[in-house]
Design a protein around this motif. Structure first.
Motif, PDB file in Angstrom:
ATOM      1  N   TRP A   2       4.343  20.261  -0.256  1.00  0.00           N
ATOM      2  CA  TRP A   2       5.594  19.503  -0.264  1.00  0.00           C
ATOM      3  C   TRP A   2       5.297  18.062   0.150  1.00  0.00           C
ATOM      4  CZ3 TRP A   2      10.284  20.679   3.445  1.00  0.00           C
ATOM      5  CH2 TRP A   2      11.358  19.839   3.117  1.00  0.00           C
ATOM      6  N   THR A   3       5.518  17.106  -0.763  1.00  0.00           N
ATOM      7  CA  THR A   3       5.372  15.695  -0.425  1.00  0.00           C
ATOM      8  C   THR A   3       6.601  15.285   0.363  1.00  0.00           C
ATOM      9  OG1 THR A   3       4.046  15.249  -2.415  1.00  0.00           O
ATOM     10  CG2 THR A   3       5.056  13.356  -1.318  1.00  0.00           C
ATOM     11  N   VAL A   4       6.434  15.218   1.691  1.00  0.00           N
ATOM     12  CA  VAL A   4       7.579  14.955   2.566  1.00  0.00           C
ATOM     13  C   VAL A   4       7.840  13.469   2.756  1.00  0.00           C
ATOM     14  CG1 VAL A   4       7.540  17.149   3.798  1.00  0.00           C
ATOM     15  CG2 VAL A   4       6.025  15.305   4.549  1.00  0.00           C
ATOM     16  N   GLN A   5       6.800  12.633   2.607  1.00  0.00           N
ATOM     17  CA  GLN A   5       6.980  11.182   2.698  1.00  0.00           C
ATOM     18  C   GLN A   5       6.239  10.509   1.548  1.00  0.00           C
ATOM     19  OE1 GLN A   5       5.866  10.679   7.121  1.00  0.00           O
ATOM     20  NE2 GLN A   5       7.659   9.347   6.892  1.00  0.00           N
ATOM     21  N   ASP A   6       6.850   9.497   0.972  1.00  0.00           N
ATOM     22  CA  ASP A   6       6.225   8.759  -0.128  1.00  0.00           C
ATOM     23  C   ASP A   6       6.855   7.370  -0.172  1.00  0.00           C
ATOM     24  OD1 ASP A   6       4.840   7.934  -2.315  1.00  0.00           O
ATOM     25  OD2 ASP A   6       5.602   9.475  -3.685  1.00  0.00           O
ATOM     26  N   GLY A   7       6.161   6.409   0.441  1.00  0.00           N
ATOM     27  CA  GLY A   7       6.719   5.069   0.519  1.00  0.00           C
ATOM     28  C   GLY A   7       5.683   4.010   0.215  1.00  0.00           C
ATOM     29  N   ASN A   8       6.008   2.766   0.523  1.00  0.00           N
ATOM     30  CA  ASN A   8       5.096   1.658   0.296  1.00  0.00           C
ATOM     31  C   ASN A   8       5.277   0.634   1.407  1.00  0.00           C
ATOM     32  OD1 ASN A   8       3.992  -0.954  -0.895  1.00  0.00           O
ATOM     33  ND2 ASN A   8       3.515   0.480  -2.552  1.00  0.00           N
ATOM     34  N   THR A   9       4.166   0.087   1.891  1.00  0.00           N
ATOM     35  CA  THR A   9       4.244  -0.852   3.003  1.00  0.00           C
ATOM     36  C   THR A   9       4.923  -2.172   2.637  1.00  0.00           C
ATOM     37  OG1 THR A   9       2.036  -1.754   2.554  1.00  0.00           O
ATOM     38  CG2 THR A   9       2.175   0.130   4.046  1.00  0.00           C
ATOM     39  N   ARG A  10       5.112  -2.430   1.353  1.00  0.00           N
ATOM     40  CA  ARG A  10       5.848  -3.646   0.979  1.00  0.00           C
ATOM     41  C   ARG A  10       7.311  -3.549   1.424  1.00  0.00           C
ATOM     42  NH1 ARG A  10       4.950  -1.460  -4.371  1.00  0.00           N
ATOM     43  NH2 ARG A  10       6.811  -0.299  -5.051  1.00  0.00           N
ATOM     44  N   ASP A  11       7.760  -2.333   1.774  1.00  0.00           N
ATOM     45  CA  ASP A  11       9.148  -2.116   2.170  1.00  0.00           C
ATOM     46  C   ASP A  11       9.355  -2.173   3.680  1.00  0.00           C
ATOM     47  OD1 ASP A  11       9.928  -1.765  -0.506  1.00  0.00           O
ATOM     48  OD2 ASP A  11       9.287   0.330  -0.458  1.00  0.00           O
TER      49      ASP A  11
ATOM     50  N   LEU B 289       0.841  -1.193   0.000  1.00  0.00           N
ATOM     51  CA  LEU B 289       0.000   0.000   0.000  1.00  0.00           C
ATOM     52  C   LEU B 289       0.879   1.247   0.000  1.00  0.00           C
ATOM     53  CD1 LEU B 289      -2.486  -1.129   2.818  1.00  0.00           C
ATOM     54  CD2 LEU B 289      -2.829  -1.312   0.332  1.00  0.00           C
ATOM     55  N   ARG B 290       0.618   2.141  -0.923  1.00  0.00           N
ATOM     56  CA  ARG B 290       1.384   3.392  -0.958  1.00  0.00           C
ATOM     57  C   ARG B 290       1.003   4.255   0.248  1.00  0.00           C
ATOM     58  NH1 ARG B 290       1.253   8.197  -5.581  1.00  0.00           N
ATOM     59  NH2 ARG B 290       2.969   9.425  -4.683  1.00  0.00           N
ATOM     60  N   ILE B 291       1.997   4.849   0.890  1.00  0.00           N
ATOM     61  CA  ILE B 291       1.785   5.684   2.067  1.00  0.00           C
ATOM     62  C   ILE B 291       2.558   6.983   1.881  1.00  0.00           C
ATOM     63  CG2 ILE B 291       3.659   4.510   3.325  1.00  0.00           C
ATOM     64  CD1 ILE B 291       1.975   4.921   5.887  1.00  0.00           C
ATOM     65  N   SER B 292       1.881   8.125   2.134  1.00  0.00           N
ATOM     66  CA  SER B 292       2.510   9.411   1.826  1.00  0.00           C
ATOM     67  C   SER B 292       1.994  10.495   2.751  1.00  0.00           C
ATOM     68  CB  SER B 292       2.248   9.798   0.364  1.00  0.00           C
ATOM     69  OG  SER B 292       0.856   9.938   0.130  1.00  0.00           O
ATOM     70  N   ALA B 293       2.705  11.622   2.747  1.00  0.00           N
ATOM     71  CA  ALA B 293       2.291  12.782   3.536  1.00  0.00           C
ATOM     72  C   ALA B 293       2.689  14.054   2.803  1.00  0.00           C
ATOM     73  CB  ALA B 293       2.925  12.749   4.923  1.00  0.00           C
ATOM     74  N   VAL B 294       1.797  15.043   2.827  1.00  0.00           N
ATOM     75  CA  VAL B 294       2.019  16.328   2.166  1.00  0.00           C
ATOM     76  C   VAL B 294       1.924  17.434   3.220  1.00  0.00           C
ATOM     77  CG1 VAL B 294       1.128  17.960   0.467  1.00  0.00           C
ATOM     78  CG2 VAL B 294       1.137  15.515  -0.046  1.00  0.00           C
ATOM     79  N   LEU B 295       2.937  18.291   3.261  1.00  0.00           N
ATOM     80  CA  LEU B 295       3.006  19.380   4.235  1.00  0.00           C
ATOM     81  C   LEU B 295       2.785  20.711   3.532  1.00  0.00           C
ATOM     82  CD1 LEU B 295       3.646  20.095   7.229  1.00  0.00           C
ATOM     83  CD2 LEU B 295       6.045  20.325   6.526  1.00  0.00           C
ATOM     84  N   GLU B 296       1.991  21.576   4.178  1.00  0.00           N
ATOM     85  CA  GLU B 296       1.716  22.921   3.660  1.00  0.00           C
ATOM     86  C   GLU B 296       1.840  23.931   4.789  1.00  0.00           C
ATOM     87  OE1 GLU B 296      -1.915  22.865   0.852  1.00  0.00           O
ATOM     88  OE2 GLU B 296      -2.237  21.163   2.194  1.00  0.00           O
ATOM     89  N   GLY B 297       2.002  25.208   4.412  1.00  0.00           N
ATOM     90  CA  GLY B 297       1.970  26.270   5.405  1.00  0.00           C
ATOM     91  C   GLY B 297       3.332  26.878   5.673  1.00  0.00           C
ATOM     92  N   PRO B 298       3.514  27.524   6.835  1.00  0.00           N
ATOM     93  CA  PRO B 298       4.760  28.231   7.155  1.00  0.00           C
ATOM     94  C   PRO B 298       5.998  27.364   6.978  1.00  0.00           C
ATOM     95  CG  PRO B 298       3.083  28.704   8.801  1.00  0.00           C
ATOM     96  CD  PRO B 298       2.510  27.646   7.910  1.00  0.00           C
ATOM     97  N   GLY B 299       7.004  27.910   6.330  1.00  0.00           N
ATOM     98  CA  GLY B 299       8.248  27.201   6.087  1.00  0.00           C
ATOM     99  C   GLY B 299       8.217  26.281   4.894  1.00  0.00           C
TER     100      GLY B 299
END
Length: 281
Positions: free
Chosen positions: A211-220, A196-206
């Protein structure tokens, strides 16, 4: 099926609507979100044939932690090779285990008050236990899983790392430091529960834009879901409704040289499960 907690009551979600489990089952299953896992086989049998005609539209802001009162919460550290690489640490030979205390659990879209300027994010697959198990064989481990969800393991890094011995559990247990959801999804809903692809996107100050800060897969995962369930159960008895935060892929804030700021928004997504969105104050 998708099991959620809507304003403190267990519900099934489908096509943008929520079905109240206690009412639809005529009291066979209680409103308490934990109760459906305590008699998982019977609940699953009923829910697979549930009549959704009484389901109603709902406000996603009213979703709470799918399991707000588990007996046990396990969290697995350093469980993706790319995360170990970015931390310059060797791959573990055994599970690295800590807890997040129950008071840190929260619904999927809460606002998190930052206790300091050293708070980091860790996007994680969360396993919800469906059947009691002790010394579970790895090949039987999926039979003890009710479903999967998405969580954040927010961490106050100064408290986590202060000596003379690290304080992982305290540093990761401030209020709302364990939001998860939006629902617990049974594995039959997923094309491949092991990938399963797993990711996180950060917005706002700084941050410039999104910004896609994490982009991985649970197979790893270094230790797969079946391996985690089996290894934990060699020591403890897993209980229905227990939660297992399974670790985070590369891209945590420390690796980018950033920490969360007031006004930031983090949107975390897990393939087949959905997204959670947290603002910071």
């Amino acid at each position: 099926m998708r099991i959620a907690n809507l304003k403190g009551r267990s519900v099934l979600l489908k096509a943008g609507k929520a079905l109240d489990i206690e009412r639809a089952s005529h009291g066979a299953f209680a409103a308490d979100p934990l109760s459906v896992y305590q008699d998982w086989d019977a609940f699953r049998s009923w829910a697979d044939g549930a009549d959704y005609s009484a389901a109603e539209p709902f406000n996603e802001d009213h979703l709470c932690a799918p399991v707000p009162n588990p007996r046990q919460i396990f969290a697995i550290g350093l469980n993706y090779k790319d995360h170990a690489d970015e931390a310059s640490l060797p791959y573990p030979e055994h599970l690295i285990v800590f807890t997040k205390f129950q008071s840190s659990l929260a619904g999927p879209n809460v606002t998190v008050d930052l206790p300091s300027d050293s708070v980091d994010y860790e996007t994680e697959l969360v396993v919800v236990v469906g059947k009691e198990g002790y010394k579970v064989a790895e090949e039987k481990a999926w039979d003890h899983v009710a479903g999967l969800s998405l969580g954040q393991d927010y961490s106050e890094r100064v408290v986590q790392r202060r000596g003379p011995a690290a304080q992982f559990s305290l540093g990761k247990s401030y209020p709302n430091f364990a939001p998860f959801g939006p629902a617990v999804v049974t594995t039959d809903e997923l094309d491949d529960k092991n990938s399963l692809r797993i990711s996180a996107v950060l917005e706002g100050p700084g941050v410039e834009g999104r910004w896609t800060v994490q982009d991985g897969n649970t197979r790893d995962l270094i230790f797969s879901v079946p391996r985690i369930v089996s290894d934990l159960s060699q020591v403890v008895t897993l209980q229905p409704g227990d939660l297992i935060f399974t670790g985070t892929p590369a891209g945590v804030g420390m690796s980018h040289g950033i920490f969360l700021k007031s006004g930031n928004v983090l949107t975390s997504t897990l393939e087949g499960i959905g997204s959670i969105r947290n603002q910071f104050a």
